[in-house]
Design a protein around this motif. Structure first.
Motif, short mmCIF file in Angstrom:
data_model
loop_
_atom_site.label_atom_id
_atom_site.label_comp_id
_atom_site.label_asym_id
_atom_site.label_seq_id
_atom_site.Cartn_x
_atom_site.Cartn_y
_atom_site.Cartn_z
N ARG A 134 -8.61 3.57 2.59
CA ARG A 134 -9.48 4.37 1.74
C ARG A 134 -9.61 3.68 0.39
O ARG A 134 -8.66 3.06 -0.13
CB ARG A 134 -8.89 5.79 1.54
N SER A 186 -10.88 3.75 -3.82
CA SER A 186 -11.05 4.58 -5.01
C SER A 186 -11.22 3.68 -6.23
O SER A 186 -10.89 2.49 -6.19
CB SER A 186 -9.83 5.50 -5.21
N SER A 226 -15.34 6.23 -0.28
CA SER A 226 -13.94 5.95 0.04
C SER A 226 -13.76 5.30 1.40
O SER A 226 -12.74 4.66 1.65
CB SER A 226 -13.13 7.26 -0.02
N SER A 263 -5.93 1.80 -0.23
CA SER A 263 -4.62 2.24 0.26
C SER A 263 -4.72 2.61 1.73
O SER A 263 -5.83 2.85 2.26
CB SER A 263 -4.12 3.44 -0.56
N GLU A 264 -3.55 2.59 2.39
CA GLU A 264 -3.53 3.03 3.79
C GLU A 264 -3.83 4.53 3.86
O GLU A 264 -3.42 5.30 3.01
CB GLU A 264 -2.15 2.74 4.41
N LEU A 265 -4.56 4.89 4.90
CA LEU A 265 -4.96 6.30 5.02
C LEU A 265 -3.75 7.20 5.18
O LEU A 265 -3.70 8.29 4.59
CB LEU A 265 -5.89 6.46 6.24
N ASN A 303 -0.53 6.29 4.38
CA ASN A 303 0.58 5.97 3.47
C ASN A 303 -0.03 5.48 2.15
O ASN A 303 -0.28 4.30 1.95
CB ASN A 303 1.49 4.89 4.07
N ALA A 304 -0.28 6.43 1.27
CA ALA A 304 -0.96 6.10 0.01
C ALA A 304 -0.14 5.16 -0.86
O ALA A 304 -0.69 4.51 -1.75
CB ALA A 304 -1.27 7.38 -0.76
N LYS A 307 -0.67 0.29 -1.40
CA LYS A 307 -1.92 0.19 -2.12
C LYS A 307 -2.06 -1.20 -2.75
O LYS A 307 -1.10 -1.78 -3.22
CB LYS A 307 -1.99 1.27 -3.20
#
Length: 853
Positions: free
Chosen positions: A598, A600, A613, A639-641, A643-644, A647
């Protein structure tokens, strides 16, 4: 007065000759007189003396030369013939007047006639023919003979100024003249060409026709004469000897006579000088021209000398051109052979065949190269040890090349042989030492201690450079040689050179290290095959086999890694006027483990952008403005969907292109004013500004709006691209503030126009062109007493002079209103900004300070 003209005057003199007369208009009483008369020219009247009673006639005496006289009745002084300057240059007469009885009345008076020369004599040579002798190789320009001519005309005039030249040259077999003559002195000398080419064996006699002209030879009507000059060419004794040869290290008693030179000129002085700078010149020359060598010469020090011998006269001037002397130093055998190395070391492999060249013994001889004196011969005198044979080696006698005579050497027999080599020239002998080292051949292959090193498991984030395995192989060849050194390499299983092997040269132990970052997703398992080789080639018939191979497995375990952007920086350029929701760029990232990501934005303080996103597409979220930020830089995060915390970030840079979206304005940093009353001719500088990029406001136009009677009261004139002058058109202005409507245009695409009302104050000014501004007390201004305190406090702070303090007191006395003071050199205590009148039309307005009480 008697006036006689033309051909009509007839005087009957003693000889009853009709005189050919020119116009005579000069007469006067008897007195001393001088006359200048050009020679030749025939009869003429010089002057008429007038009679003064009781005189009735004249008589003359003196140097009359039979043609100068005076008519007794008329008093006419005349010449009845031609004067000759070459015969007599001055005639002196005495003239007197007499009465009826013959008695003197006046005189005698001196009458002097100076005869002026004319060019009526040609020059004459003092000989009818000249003979001269020139020596072969004479120095150019040095006279060997002279011709001489005279002219009977006045030597103080150009009539007798003579110039010599050569008219003809017989024979003339060169384009250039062989001889030259000094036009003033008549000196004849050889030219540069003549000095080089005159040779009695080719031509021993020349005839020159020499001309002499008067009038300096500068006019076409000058008189000229010519004469023959016969020149005989004499052989020169002044010749360079042939090249001189002298044997080095002569044992003769020095100095030794080696040659002699001789000049044709008597009593010359001989001298030597060097062609090149030497520490010393080992040669000398005697008074009679004999050249000596003063000391024994050494060919090894210098093999050739070149110097010059010159002949000079008593004044030190060269008589002839210098002669070059060349001396060659001949070699004798006076140097023994020298070994180039104290010890010559030769390496020979065990398997070298008989007859092979194994090295060369080098020696030199300082005697002349290419001569028998430097010819060297080589011979082996001894060999140690003499096992298995006393004649294992052979040396070529003329080249010093060493060869094997028989079978291959064996290190088991001896690892080293010592040879003594005799090197000789025709007279000297020298011993050169040689060592032959027998080198082990590479006939043994490396053998691994084990063929399988099992496996190792590594996480993919194991640091680069980590040692993951130690390996060992052995080699039976001679230690510390290229035959026994082991080189380890990945033969199979590592296409990307992920691993590297380093070898300890002393122990031959190998260390397997990580060379590049491991990647579980790209390569989870490595099946490695390692080979061991030598840098020295194997001998023929020996090959590497499986004993030189070993296997090893590497298992890579996965580690959760953050997503990775395709680029560290994403940059694009857009126009500042693009609409909202316009796509400006797309960022791309991936997760090494394949998880969804995702996107941002971070640091978007102006809220100009938004990002999808999922796709990474970046759009405009609001209108952009280049005037606020030309380069807008923020961060984009991925970042991983699931595991934020995993990143990564990259930079997003937006370069905004300008559009012409700002109207031009008048810079209002300083108020504009003119001193009251307006007298005319005043100007003040105004400035236009624009928030757009320089491209759009580098040039402004100024004009007055057609309103508020502006064009009748004011005038605008251009100063430069960004400034203009504003000036009043008349002097009928009140003491107040005027609004001046000014229209501004920029040069944008499209251009923008703006009307600005510029406030211009017409105010009373101080003697320093500072403006007084009256301020109404009812708007909470300080009282007069407070104004005094404030003003005096400020004046004390800034240390103004007493004159300024008195001026402040006068301000405080004004009531009920208090006047503010604007001055261009005010203190740092500022309440308002003020603008002073420019000191000249080219000056830019200064900033000042308004002090108010």
């Amino acid at each position: 007065m008697l006036r006689l003209c033309g051909l009509q005057f007839l005087l009957l003199i003693h000889s009853a000759v009709w005189l050919h007369l020119e116009c005579l208009s000069v007469s006067g009483p008897l007195k001393d007189m001088d006359f200048n008369v050009q020679e030749g020219g025939g009869p003429r009247i010089l002057h008429q003396f007038t009679l003064e009673p009781p005189a009735v006639s004249f008589r003359a005496s003196g140097e009359k030369a039979g043609i100068i006289d005076i008519d007794p009745k008329t008093g006419i002084l005349y010449i009845n013939g031609s004067l000759d300057w070459e015969t007599k240059q001055v005639h002196k007469l005495q003239v007197e007047s007499v009465d009826e009885s013959g008695s003197r009345v006046k005189g005698p008076y001196a009458v002097t006639i100076y005869v002026e020369d004319i060019n009526d004599n040609p020059p004459e040579f003092n000989q009818t023919e000249y003979k001269g002798v020139v020596r072969q190789n004479s120095r150019p320009g040095k006279p060997f003979m002279y011709v001489y001519a005279t002219d009977r005309d006045d030597p103080k005039t150009p009539h007798a100024q003579l110039s010599y030249s050569i008219l003809h040259h017989f024979p003339k077999y060169f384009e250039e003249m062989l001889f030259q003559i000094d036009n003033a002195t008549g000196a004849i000398s050889p030219t540069k060409t003549g000095s080089y080419y005159l040779d009695p064996l080719k031509q021993d006699t020349f005839t020159l026709v020499v001309s002499v002209k008067d009038m300096g030879g500068m006019t076409t009507n000058a008189f000229a004469s010519s004469v023959d000059v016969v020149i005989t060419v004499m052989e020169s004794l002044w010749k360079a000897p042939p090249t001189i040869h002298i044997k080095e290290n002569s044992t003769q008693v020095h100095p030794v006579n080696i040659t002699k030179v001789q000049s044709n000129e008597p009593d010359v002085i001989y001298d030597l000088f060097e062609k090149e700078k030497l520490p010393r010149l080992p040669f000398s020359v005697s008074e009679d021209g004999t050249i000596y060598v003063t000391e024994p010469l050494d060919r090894e020090e210098k093999d050739m000398y070149t110097f010059y011998v010159v002949s000079k006269d008593s004044t030190g001037e060269l008589v002839e051109k210098p002669l070059q002397i060349q001396v060659i130093v001949e070699d004798i055998n006076d140097n023994p052979p020298v070994c180039q190395q104290d010890l010559t070391v030769v390496e020979v492999q065990e398997n070298e065949k008989g007859g092979s060249n194994i090295g060369t013994v080098l020696a030199t001889d300082m005697d002349e190269k290419g001569s028998l004196n430097s010819r060297l011969r080589f011979q082996i005198q001894s060999q140690e040890p003499q096992y298995p044979s006393g004649s294992l080696f052979y040396i070529q006698q003329d080249t010093g090349t060493l060869q094997l005579t028989g079978p291959s050497l064996s290190k088991r027999d001896s690892a080293k042989y010592s040879l003594t080599v005799l090197v000789s020239d025709p007279d000297f002998k020298t011993i050169c030492d040689v060592e032959v080292h027998v080198i082990d051949i590479n006939d043994q292959i490396p053998i691994f201690e084990k063929s399988d090193y099992d496996s190792v498991t590594l996480s993919e984030n194991t640091p680069v450079g980590t040692v993951i395995l130690e390996i060992q192989a052995t080699d039976g060849d001679e230690p510390a040689t290229g035959s026994s050194l082991i080189v380890y390499q990945m033969k199979e299983g590592d296409p990307n050179n992920t691993f590297i092997i380093e070898t300890d040269s002393e122990t031959n132990r190998g260390f397997v290290k990580i060379n590049k970052a491991l990647d579980f997703e790209a390569m989870p398992v490595y099946n490695l095959v390692i080979n061991a080789t030598n840098p020295e080639p194997l001998v023929q018939g020996v090959q590497y086999n499986e004993s030189s191979l070993a296997t090893f497995k590497v298992f890579v375990t996965n580690v959760d890694e953050p997503p990775v952007f395709q680029k560290p920086v994403y940059k694009t350029e857009v126009s500042e006027d693009i609409p909202v929701n316009t796509l400006v760029m797309t960022v791309e990232a991936y997760d090494p483990e394949g998880d969804s990501v995702r996107y941002s934005l971070e640091g978007d303080v102006r809220k100009w952008l938004r990002i999808d996103s999922v796709t990474g597409q970046v759009y405009t979220a609001s209108l952009l403005d280049r005037e606020k930020e030309e380069i807008y830089s923020i961060e984009v995060a991925v970042s991983e969907l699931n595991n934020a915390a995993q990143k990564s970030k990259a930079f997003l840079v937006l370069q905004l292109r300008d559009v012409n979206d700002n109207h031009p304005q008048i810079a209002t940093d300083n108020p504009t004013f003119f001193c009251y009353p307006v007298s005319g001719g005043e100007k003040t500088l105004i400035q236009a500004i624009d928030a757009d990029e320089l491209l759009f406001y580098s040039k402004f136009t100024f004009s007055l709006a057609d309103e508020m009677n502006a064009r009748n009261n004011w005038e605008i004139s251009k100063y430069n691209a960004t400034h203009a002058y504003l000036s009043p058109k008349h002097g009928n202005f009140e003491e107040k503030v005027y609004d001046v409507p000014i229209i501004l245009n920029d040069n944008g695409e499209p251009p923008l126009e703006n009307k600005v009302n510029l406030k211009v104050s017409i105010c009373k000014c101080s003697t320093e062109n500072s403006c007084f501004i009256e301020i109404d007390r009812q708007h909470s201004w300080p009282t007069a007493g407070q104004a005094i305190g404030i003003l005096l406090g400020v004046l004390l702070i800034i240390g103004l002079e007493q004159r300024t303090q008195k001026f402040a007191t006068s301000i405080a006395r004004q009531s009920p209103r208090v006047t503010s003071w604007c001055h261009s050199k005010g203190p740092s205590f500022q309440l308002f900004n003020c603008q002073t009148k420019p000191q000249s039309y080219r000056s830019v307005p200064q900033q000042g300070t308004i002090l108010s009480a």
